[in-house]
Structure formats: structure tokens, C-alpha cells
Scaffold this active site. Structure first.
Site, PDB file in Angstrom:
ATOM      1  N   ALA A 181      -2.672  -5.100  14.145  1.00 46.12           N
ATOM      2  CA  ALA A 181      -1.489  -4.463  13.051  1.00 46.12           C
ATOM      3  C   ALA A 181       0.003  -4.352  13.745  1.00 46.12           C
ATOM      4  O   ALA A 181       0.628  -3.713  13.676  1.00 46.12           O
ATOM      5  CB  ALA A 181      -1.989  -3.019  12.871  1.00 46.12           C
ATOM      6  N   GLY A 198       2.023  -7.125  13.398  1.00 43.47           N
ATOM      7  CA  GLY A 198       2.849  -8.160  13.061  1.00 43.47           C
ATOM      8  C   GLY A 198       3.955  -7.410  11.912  1.00 43.47           C
ATOM      9  O   GLY A 198       3.757  -6.383  11.755  1.00 43.47           O
ATOM     10  N   GLU A 252      -7.510 -24.962  12.757  1.00 38.79           N
ATOM     11  CA  GLU A 252      -6.190 -24.349  11.994  1.00 38.79           C
ATOM     12  C   GLU A 252      -5.846 -25.509  11.093  1.00 38.79           C
ATOM     13  O   GLU A 252      -5.793 -26.680  11.597  1.00 38.79           O
ATOM     14  CB  GLU A 252      -5.279 -23.848  12.842  1.00 38.79           C
ATOM     15  CG  GLU A 252      -5.456 -22.680  13.730  1.00 38.79           C
ATOM     16  CD  GLU A 252      -6.235 -21.593  12.970  1.00 38.79           C
ATOM     17  OE1 GLU A 252      -5.610 -21.185  11.887  1.00 38.79           O
ATOM     18  OE2 GLU A 252      -7.120 -20.701  13.483  1.00 38.79           O
ATOM     19  N   ASN A 280     -12.282 -19.620   7.444  1.00 42.50           N
ATOM     20  CA  ASN A 280     -12.314 -18.617   8.647  1.00 42.50           C
ATOM     21  C   ASN A 280     -11.483 -17.462   8.157  1.00 42.50           C
ATOM     22  O   ASN A 280     -10.243 -17.627   7.782  1.00 42.50           O
ATOM     23  CB  ASN A 280     -11.521 -18.993   9.880  1.00 42.50           C
ATOM     24  CG  ASN A 280     -11.680 -17.750  11.064  1.00 42.50           C
ATOM     25  OD1 ASN A 280     -12.396 -16.911  10.891  1.00 42.50           O
ATOM     26  ND2 ASN A 280     -10.587 -17.904  12.050  1.00 42.50           N
ATOM     27  N   HIS A 314       5.325  24.564 -28.063  1.00 39.19           N
ATOM     28  CA  HIS A 314       6.485  23.563 -28.036  1.00 39.19           C
ATOM     29  C   HIS A 314       7.808  24.209 -27.503  1.00 39.19           C
ATOM     30  O   HIS A 314       8.160  25.270 -27.757  1.00 39.19           O
ATOM     31  CB  HIS A 314       6.739  23.183 -29.532  1.00 39.19           C
ATOM     32  CG  HIS A 314       6.301  24.035 -30.740  1.00 39.19           C
ATOM     33  ND1 HIS A 314       5.314  23.659 -31.678  1.00 39.19           N
ATOM     34  CD2 HIS A 314       6.494  25.434 -30.726  1.00 39.19           C
ATOM     35  CE1 HIS A 314       5.310  24.892 -32.251  1.00 39.19           C
ATOM     36  NE2 HIS A 314       5.927  25.766 -31.824  1.00 39.19           N
ATOM     37  N   ASN A 341      14.932  31.123 -14.401  1.00 38.03           N
ATOM     38  CA  ASN A 341      14.325  31.517 -12.876  1.00 38.03           C
ATOM     39  C   ASN A 341      15.259  31.169 -11.730  1.00 38.03           C
ATOM     40  O   ASN A 341      14.984  31.520 -10.618  1.00 38.03           O
ATOM     41  CB  ASN A 341      13.094  31.023 -12.863  1.00 38.03           C
ATOM     42  CG  ASN A 341      13.086  29.426 -12.753  1.00 38.03           C
ATOM     43  OD1 ASN A 341      14.102  28.856 -13.379  1.00 38.03           O
ATOM     44  ND2 ASN A 341      12.492  28.701 -12.020  1.00 38.03           N
ATOM     45  N   ALA A 357      12.866  37.273 -31.751  1.00 38.22           N
ATOM     46  CA  ALA A 357      13.178  35.844 -31.756  1.00 38.22           C
ATOM     47  C   ALA A 357      14.464  35.987 -31.429  1.00 38.22           C
ATOM     48  O   ALA A 357      15.247  36.873 -31.852  1.00 38.22           O
ATOM     49  CB  ALA A 357      13.131  35.007 -33.044  1.00 38.22           C
TER      50      ALA A 357
END
Length: 458
Positions: free
Chosen positions: A9, A11, A154, A169, A362, A385, A422
Site C-alpha cells: 500500500a 504507491g 511482464e 498474474n 407538512h 431553537n 393558529a
């Protein structure tokens, strides 16, 4: 026999064109490196050794106590990377798995099969291979007439015949641990890349008449090494199909699995229905018989049974059985909705506990509130709040009726069975069984409208 693992790890991942180390890019909610570690765990290694280099501290932060670490300051090839682990492993008896940290699709089952194959065939080295329709760019597995592995070549070093070989591979191996580090002392950089190839130890073993084998993957996709964003997208696609298939086998219905994103750690019970364009992330858990409709996003949330979530977002919250949410609702972190709560369209809940059977149908904001059971919020209700510096709590008792367009200015308590009229702005506590009216009386001035600009002119 004892197992060990070396995870490569170090690279940078130049082709990713990213400031982030390649192995820390995510696939289905986990870094590629974490996927690899989860698969490696299936061989129960006594020690994991992670070779780190580029931005090593970030890699260490992800793995923490899961691994030992060795530093590769210069990236001089895979052989050189494995050499870095010598100080940790060289004198130990056992088998060592070598695997790249950018192979997120490899499964624990395949690694366990690889180890078993290696042990059963008494190999000094076993290569994990795959059959590729287009092998360009991969190292080729060269076998003799007895089907024995002779060497790995390779791409840049392969001749015309070798380039036609389709067995490739994968970059994953199992070695006799001591023989691995002995052989590494004899490799060199006499190749097209000028690097220390780990594959050269295979030739060394063959020259010494030691047994080298190859275990072929059943699924070529598992061999994918991610080097750029195109491969990352491919890995994401394969992993998504794999995850969704597992859920379907376990009794989850998908309207369109190709258009559904579910991360690796999500848990879903049987008889859940998931429509298209749903995203389930983190450690979310979805209870049986729930329905998630198009556009829903759930992040680190616990969802009960028979819940219906319609085109809404839920984050880091707990939703009890029988709750309905949406459409277009947002349940923000720290919220708890008890049984049979209804949160309707364009309602936002943040850091609040809402009791059973309460309804906010709603256009409502409920923030930093504790709400009892059987409460009704009229449209347009706001809990105020925040004063620009501090957050304050609103406490609402059971069976409260909050009238439409009520503004509840915290800190505030409303007792059981109370009612707010209301259009009221409520600034003081409301006693149980009371009605609170906090609005001006209506005033009518007859004929006054004729003096205003909107009035039609003759």
C-alpha cells in the site's frame, strides 16, 4: 501452518490524479484497503504487515491496530516493497500471502482456497492467476508441456508468443515465508522497468527445482487492480451487483438493482421493497417489510419494521416500526421517531425525539425538541431553537395540538393536552389543558385599500 500477510500500500497512484493515496479511494463505502483486509481475514493471519509510503500517516490512520507497518521510502518495484517486511517476518515459519491494497474485489473465499491449494500441493510458491479475454498489460503465466508454472513474464518483457498467453498474474501470491526472503536476496533490476520484480523469485524457485503452482480464479473480476478512475468505476459496479445480489438472495426485492446503491455494511431484513435510485450508506439497518421509494437516501440510520420512506433523507437517526416519512422530508442526525409517527412532505426534524402516533404532515421544522405521543403539528409550525449563538430545547407533552403557522420560541415547554392557536408566536410556557394565543387582533379599515397602489384605477 501459521499464515502471515503482506499488504502492498505504498504507491501514490499517479493515474488516479488525486491527492489521496490510491488504496484509500472508496468502493461501496469502504476504502479499497479495508476491502482487502476483510478478505485477508479469512485466512486468519497471525500478523498483517502493511507496506506504506506515500502519505503513510493516512494509511496508518485507516488501519490502526489491524496491522504492523513498514515504510518504503522509494518505490522500486513489488520485490523491493516485500523486502521492506523482512524485519518483521524473515525468521518466521509459515506461509505468507502477498497482496496489493488496490484489489477490492478479491474475496475471502478465493484467498482461503489459494492458501488451501498451496498447502495441499506442498508448493514453495503459489500464484493466484486468472484467464483474461484481453491480457494486455498483465504479466503472463508461462507453463511447460507438463502444465507446470515456469515463470511470469511482464508485458514489456514478453516476446510475441508470450504476449498471446491469456493466463495472467493477478499480483497475489502465497510463499513459504523463509524461502521468500531468502530468494529476494537474489533478485536484481535487469529488466525494462529497472525495478525489483517480485515475480523474479518464481524463476529462482524453478531454477532450484522447487515446486511452484498456480491457482486459477473462477471469476476474473476478482483480479481487478484499480489504477485509475475508470477501473475504480468498474470495481464500484461489480461490487454493487455483488452486494445487491446477496440482498436479493436473502429476500429483499429491488425494483431496479442496477440503479440502487447499497454500501458494504448495510443490513436489510427480508421482505423489504426498494425502488430505483435509493442510496443506503454506512451502518444503516432496514427492518422487515419496509418500503423505500424512489430517491430515498439513508445514512447510518436504524429503520424499524413496516416503515414507509418516500423520497426522503434520513441521517444518523432511529426510526421505529410503522413510521411513515415523506415525501421530501429530512430527518437529520440525532433524531428518534417512535412507533407510528408520521412525518410528511417538506418536514425537517433535527436532534429531536418524537413520541408515538405524533403527526407533522407538512411544512414543519422540529429542532432540538422532545415531543410526546399523539401530538399534531399544523402546517408551517417552526421550533425556533437558535439565537445565533446557542441552541435551545422545546418540550411538548402528550396529546398537544399545535395550530398551523405556530412559532415556538425555545426554551419552551407545552404541557399535556394543551393547544396553540393558529398563527401564534409562543414565547412562554403553556400549562397543561390550556390554549395559548399569541397573535394580534385582526383590524379592518374599510375603504383603505383604495389608497394603495395595487387598487385598479378608473
Amino acid at each position: 501452518m501459521t499464515n502471515y500477510a503482506i499488504i502492498l500500500a505504498a504507491g501514490k497512484g499517479t493515474r488516479m490524479k488525486s491527492d489521496l493515496p490510491k488504496v484509500l479511494h472508496q468502493v461501496s463505502g469502504l476504502t479499497m484497503l479495508e476491502h482487502v483486509f476483510r478478505s485477508v481475514a479469512h485466512i486468519t493471519p497471525q500478523m498483517n504487515v502493511t507496506v506504506i509510503g506515500h502519505k503513510a500517516e493516512l494509511v496508518q490512520e485507516v488501519l490502526k491496530e489491524k496491522s504492523e507497518f513498514v515504510l518504503q521510502t522509494e518505490q522500486l518495484g513489488t520485490g523491493h516493497a516485500v523486502m521492506m517486511a523482512e524485519e518483521k517476518l524473515a525468521d518466521l515459519e509459515g506461509n505468507t500471502l502477498v497482496i496489493a491494497g488496490d484489489t477490492p474485489l478479491i474475496t475471502g473465499e478465493s484467498l482461503k482456497n489459494l492458501i488451501d491449494f498451496h498447502v495441499n500441493h506442498k508448493n514453495v510458491a503459489t500464484i493466484l492467476t486468472a484467464k483474461a479475454e484481453d491480457p494486455f498489460g498483465y504479466g503472463r503465466i508461462i507453463r511447460n508441456h507438463d502444465d507446470e508454472v515456469v515463470k511470469i513474464v511482464e508485458q514489456k518483457d514478453a516476446n510475441e508468443y508470450e504476449q498471446k498467453v491469456k493466463e495472467i498474474n493477478t499480483g497475489t501470491y502465497v510463499f513459504d515465508n523463509k524461502r521468500l526472503f531468502e530468494a529476494l536476496k537474489n533478485i536484481n533490476t535487469n529488466n525494462a522497468q529497472g525495478e525489483y520484480y517480485l515475480t523474479d523469485v518464481i524463476s529462482i524457485f524453478r531454477e532450484n527445482k522447487e515446486k511452484v503452482g498456480a491457482y486459477v480464479l473462477r471469476d476474473f473480476n476478482e483480479s481487478l487492480g484499480v489504477n485509475d478512475r475508470v477501473a475504480l468505476a468498474t470495481a464500484e459496479s461489480v461490487m454493487r451487483r455483488r452486494i445487491n445480489k446477496a440482498h436479493m438472495i436473502n429476500g429483499v426485492t429491488f425494483q431496479n438493482p442496477d440503479a440502487t446503491y447499497i454500501e458494504a455494511d448495510v443490513s436489510i431484513a427480508a421482505d423489504v421493497m426498494i425502488e430505483a435510485n435509493v442510496s443506503l450508506k454506512g451502518n444503516s439497518c432496514i427492518g422487515a417489510k419496509s418500503v423505500l421509494t424512489n430517491g430515498t437516501c439513508i445514512v447510518d440510520a436504524q429503520i424499524g419494521e413496516s416503515v414507509v420512506i418516500t423520497n426522503s433523507t434520513i441521517e444518523e437517526s432511529s426510526i421505529a416500526d410503522g413510521v411513515t416519512v415523506g415525501p421530501y422530508a429530512h430527518i437529520r442526525p440525532g433524531s428518534q421517531l417512535d412507533k407510528n409517527v408520521h412525518i410528511g412532505n417538506f418536514v425537517e426534524v433535527k436532534g429531536s425525539h418524537i413520541g408515538e402516533n405524533t403527526k407533522a404532515g407538512h411544512l414543519t421544522y422540529i429542532g432540538n425538541a422532545v415531543v410526546g405521543s399523539d401530538v399534531n403539528f399544523g402546517a408551517g409550525t417552526i421550533t425556533v431553537n437558535y439565537d445565533g449563538k446557542n441552541k435551545y430545547k422545546t418540550v411538548i407533552g402528550n396529546n398537544v395540538f399545535v395550530g398551523s403557522n405556530s412559532t415556538l420560541i425555545a426554551p419552551l415547554e407545552i404541557g399535556d393536552n394543551a393547544l396553540t392557536a393558529a398563527g401564534s408566536t409562543i414565547t412562554k410556557n403553556v400549562e397543561p389543558d390550556s390554549i395559548a394565543i399569541g397573535r394580534s387582533r385582526q383590524v379592518i379599515k374599510e375603504g383603505y385599500a383604495k389608497r394603495l397602489p395595487h387598487y385598479p384605477q378608473k
